[in-house]
Scaffold this motif. Structure first.
Motif, mmCIF file in Angstrom:
data_model
loop_
_atom_site.group_PDB
_atom_site.id
_atom_site.type_symbol
_atom_site.label_atom_id
_atom_site.label_comp_id
_atom_site.label_asym_id
_atom_site.label_seq_id
_atom_site.Cartn_x
_atom_site.Cartn_y
_atom_site.Cartn_z
ATOM 1 N N GLY A 246 80.280 -24.998 48.164
ATOM 2 C CA GLY A 246 80.374 -25.610 49.488
ATOM 3 C C GLY A 246 80.960 -27.006 49.415
ATOM 4 O O GLY A 246 81.154 -27.562 48.344
ATOM 5 N N MET B 240 77.118 -29.510 53.433
ATOM 6 C CA MET B 240 77.578 -29.050 54.738
ATOM 7 C C MET B 240 77.135 -27.617 54.963
ATOM 8 O O MET B 240 77.385 -26.742 54.130
ATOM 9 C CB MET B 240 79.104 -29.128 54.818
ATOM 10 C CG MET B 240 79.602 -30.499 55.174
ATOM 11 S SD MET B 240 79.180 -30.855 56.885
ATOM 12 C CE MET B 240 79.280 -32.632 56.865
ATOM 13 N N ALA B 241 76.442 -27.368 56.056
ATOM 14 C CA ALA B 241 75.981 -26.043 56.448
ATOM 15 C C ALA B 241 75.147 -25.374 55.356
ATOM 16 O O ALA B 241 75.038 -24.157 55.309
ATOM 17 C CB ALA B 241 77.163 -25.143 56.817
ATOM 18 N N GLY B 242 74.560 -26.166 54.475
ATOM 19 C CA GLY B 242 73.640 -25.617 53.485
ATOM 20 C C GLY B 242 74.287 -24.937 52.293
ATOM 21 O O GLY B 242 73.590 -24.391 51.451
ATOM 22 N N TRP B 243 75.626 -24.931 52.217
ATOM 23 C CA TRP B 243 76.271 -24.335 51.042
ATOM 24 C C TRP B 243 76.169 -25.311 49.892
ATOM 25 O O TRP B 243 76.585 -26.454 50.021
ATOM 26 C CB TRP B 243 77.742 -24.054 51.335
ATOM 27 C CG TRP B 243 77.960 -22.936 52.289
ATOM 28 C CD1 TRP B 243 77.964 -23.032 53.639
ATOM 29 C CD2 TRP B 243 78.183 -21.571 51.967
ATOM 30 N NE1 TRP B 243 78.190 -21.801 54.179
ATOM 31 C CE2 TRP B 243 78.328 -20.877 53.178
ATOM 32 C CE3 TRP B 243 78.280 -20.866 50.768
ATOM 33 C CZ2 TRP B 243 78.569 -19.513 53.228
ATOM 34 C CZ3 TRP B 243 78.517 -19.508 50.825
ATOM 35 C CH2 TRP B 243 78.654 -18.833 52.042
ATOM 36 N N ASN C 22 70.041 -35.959 58.717
ATOM 37 C CA ASN C 22 71.419 -35.602 59.041
ATOM 38 C C ASN C 22 72.321 -36.781 59.332
ATOM 39 O O ASN C 22 73.421 -36.591 59.837
ATOM 40 C CB ASN C 22 71.430 -34.637 60.231
ATOM 41 C CG ASN C 22 70.935 -33.268 59.826
ATOM 42 O OD1 ASN C 22 71.080 -32.869 58.683
ATOM 43 N ND2 ASN C 22 70.310 -32.574 60.746
#
Lengths: 494, 138
Positions: free
Chosen positions: A70, A62-65, A3
């Motif tokens: 995304g 971002m946020a897995g999209w 991350n």
């Protein structure tokens, strides 16, 4: 840990929130919080750079999209370098700013640090993002914070300079936004890579041409390319020194990065240099920018303002280099992003030290400064040599690549402008040295004692250490510029 | 001329935005009063927002909420045609852009207040005279 790319941007954002809240509890807390946030960010940027050099481009969803739906952070060698540059300069500047912020912002240091962190967040986000609309929002975050910062500076002229900056900044950002709209109309996507893929099939489209021109003009206004530079000198001169020191090296350079990103990643070399016939005109524009920036710098009587015109001149270097359309020119432009950020930072650190002691930096106030502030002046001299382009300082190497690129492209006017502007810079800085070295100190209180030795009155140690460190880094980066070109820039351009 | 008219009528919304944008730009450049310039700035930004809003429009389409998606008659049975729904993405983008323009406007207004407190005027020519009175730049 995977991350790190997000951490680079989120750490200063969180720190900004905390520093803002800390004002309500205890004003003094906000400084260590800011320092922590930027330290984490710098460390992450370093880790990311190492990771990218080892194993190639990082895609952070971002946020897995998944893109193109995304927003992704896409970090390759170019932005990894710029990210490390931005975060470390922001961190070093914060180290040097503690005392001067206390003096300049009278009791509002907490708000200063909050806005400062938001500004850095914006810059880092602009550099990291892989999404065109996200880029617009982050550019606006950066701009909004700098409007506020400029207004915090000089009481008489700060707000007015800031408001003019708002008007021009909004026009720039809106042009960019409009350009993104045209691209979206044609491609239906906002992700840079996705847009690039779709664009490669529709190079002839006039919508794409309009989008390209609008986006370029928007970015040029934001980076203050001559003749769209009028907001820059006033805004940077009247902002608080602690902020001028970071906005001068970083803001314009990050915008140059955005331009290179658009040229290389989004529109692609084939489109820009083969389908369009603009390159010659832009190189001419850059040539004029280089010369005009130098000439306008010559006519200034205030050191800070003189340096802001040198920024205008340096922007011309990078834009011209990027538009030469060959690998050498692009290498020079990218290397110059790094070098110019460091040189300008070193110059403004020295100016910050002078402002701390002298309050004003009109050229006539600088008499006898070599005796009074020897360490500051040593840093200033090194940085000035680098701007002029004396080897082995780093300014020489990027200029060398730019000139080689200009010859390869047959743009002799650009090469000529580079050499002339080096001469102008030499004249400028030797004028300053002459005033600082040979002119006697102004006599105080009618004290006529020619034998009294000069008392050294230096800026605080923290400022001196940072200033010295950055000035020495100019030589180190200069000596290692071959390594930087071979491990970062050439693999990126391939 | 005869070719131009149908072109304008067919895409009259875009022409309207161009006119709006030019009004805003004109006000920003030519007006003497700082508040008028600010209003011009807002018109300029609004024109771009309207442009985005209208590129999401489709003739005979409805708002982008899928009919009967939560159970009810025909849920998931009928195929969803993208042409039946307007494109929500430009609208969502503009929510962000509106926030940005409001924030910019707020900052600019605050600056105008600061300038007024300092100089008791918002006319640019008067401000320039006051600045000249303060003396040479520091």
């Amino acid at each position: 840990m995977d991350n790190y790319p997000a951490l680079i941007v989120i750490a200063p954002l969180l720190a900004a929130l905390l520093a803002g809240l800390a004002v309500w509890i205890k004003e003094r807390l906000s400084y260590p919080i800011a320092l922590m946030g930027l330290a984490v960010s710098t460390f992450s940027a370093f880790k990311v750079l190492m990771q990218v050099i080892d194993s190639g481009t990082i895609q952070y969803k971002m946020a897995g999209w998944t893109p193109p739906m995304g927003i992704e952070y896409r970090i390759d060698l170019l932005n990894a370098m710029v990210l490390l540059l931005v975060s470390s300069i922001a961190f070093l500047n914060l180290l040097a700013s503690y005392k001067s912020v206390e003096i300049e912002t009278n009791d509002r240091a907490g708000s200063f640090y909050t806005i400062y962190l938001l500004f850095v967040t914006g810059l880092l986000g602009v550099t990291a993002t892989g999404d065109l609309f996200n880029l617009y929002v982050l550019i606006e975050i950066t701009s909004l914070t700098s409007y506020a910062m400029v207004a915090l500076g000089d009481r008489d002229r700060g707000p007015l300079a800031s408001l003019n900056y708002v008007f021009i900044g909004v026009i720039g950002a809106s042009f960019y936004l409009l350009g993104v709209g045209y691209l979206y109309l044609k491609t239906g996507s906002l992700n840079m890579l996705d847009v690039a893929n779709i664009l490669s099939g529709i190079h002839g489209s006039s919508t794409v041409l309009v989008a390209f021109i609008l986006m370029m003009i928007g970015i040029w206004i934001k980076m203050a390319l001559f003749p769209m530079h009028v907001w820059l000198p006033n805004a940077y001169t009247y902002s608080p020194v602690a902020f001028a020191r970071i906005v001068a090296p970083l803001m314009t350079k990050v915008m140059v990065y955005v331009m290179i990103r658009l040229l290389i990643t989004v529109f692609g070399f084939d489109y820009v240099f083969e389908t369009l016939n603009l390159a010659d005109a832009v190189v001419w524009l850059a040539t004029i920018a280089v010369l005009a920036g130098g000439v306008m710098a010559l006519s200034q009587k205030n050191l800070k303002k003189m340096l802001t015109y040198i920024i205008v001149c340096e922007i011309g270097y990078m834009v011209g280099g990027a538009w030469l359309g060959n690998q050498l020119g692009m290498t020079g432009a990218i290397l110059h992003i790094l070098n110019d950020a460091l040189m300008t930072f070193a110059l403004f650190l020295a100016v910050g030290n002078m402002v701390y002691k002298l309050k004003t930096v009109d050229l006539i106030d600088l008499k006898g400064l070599f005796g009074k502030m020897p360490w500051t002046m040593a840093g200033f001299v090194l940085a000035a040599f680098s701007i002029i382009g004396v080897p082995p300082t780093c300014g020489f190497f990027s200029k060398w690549y730019l000139i080689l690129g200009a010859f390869e492209a047959g743009a002799y006017h650009f090469a000529g402008a580079l050499i002339i502007s080096s001469l102008i810079c030499a004249v400028l800085f030797f004028k300053v040295f002459e005033i600082c070295f040979f002119e006697p100190m102004p006599e105080e209180h009618g004290h006529v004692d020619s034998h009294s030795h000069v008392i050294i009155e230096e800026a605080p140690v923290s400022m001196l250490i940072v200033s010295g460190f950055v000035s020495l880094s100019l030589i180190v980066v200069g000596l290692y510029s071959g390594t930087i070109v071979n491990t970062i820039i050439l693999p990126f351009l391939k | 001329m005869t070719d131009l008219l149908p072109l304008i009528v067919a895409k009259y919304n875009y022409w309207l935005y161009v006119i709006l944008m030019m009004i805003g730009l004109y006000a920003m450049i030519a007006k003497n009063n700082l508040i008028k310039k600010l209003v011009g700035m807002n018109i300029f930004q609004t024109a771009i927002i309207l442009f985005y809003v209208s590129i999401g429009y489709k003739t005979d389409a409805t708002i982008p909420i899928i009919q009967n998606a939560h159970g009810g008659q025909g849920a998931h049975s009928a195929a969803i045609h993208a042409a039946d729904y307007i494109n929500p993405l430009p609208h969502v983008l503009m929510l962000t852009a509106i926030v940005v323009s409001v924030a910019t406007f707020g900052v600019a207004m605050a600056l105008a207040v600061r300038i007024y407190q300092r100089y008791q005027t918002l006319e640019e020519d008067e401000l320039r005279m006051r600045l000249a009175d303060i003396g040479p730049e520091k």
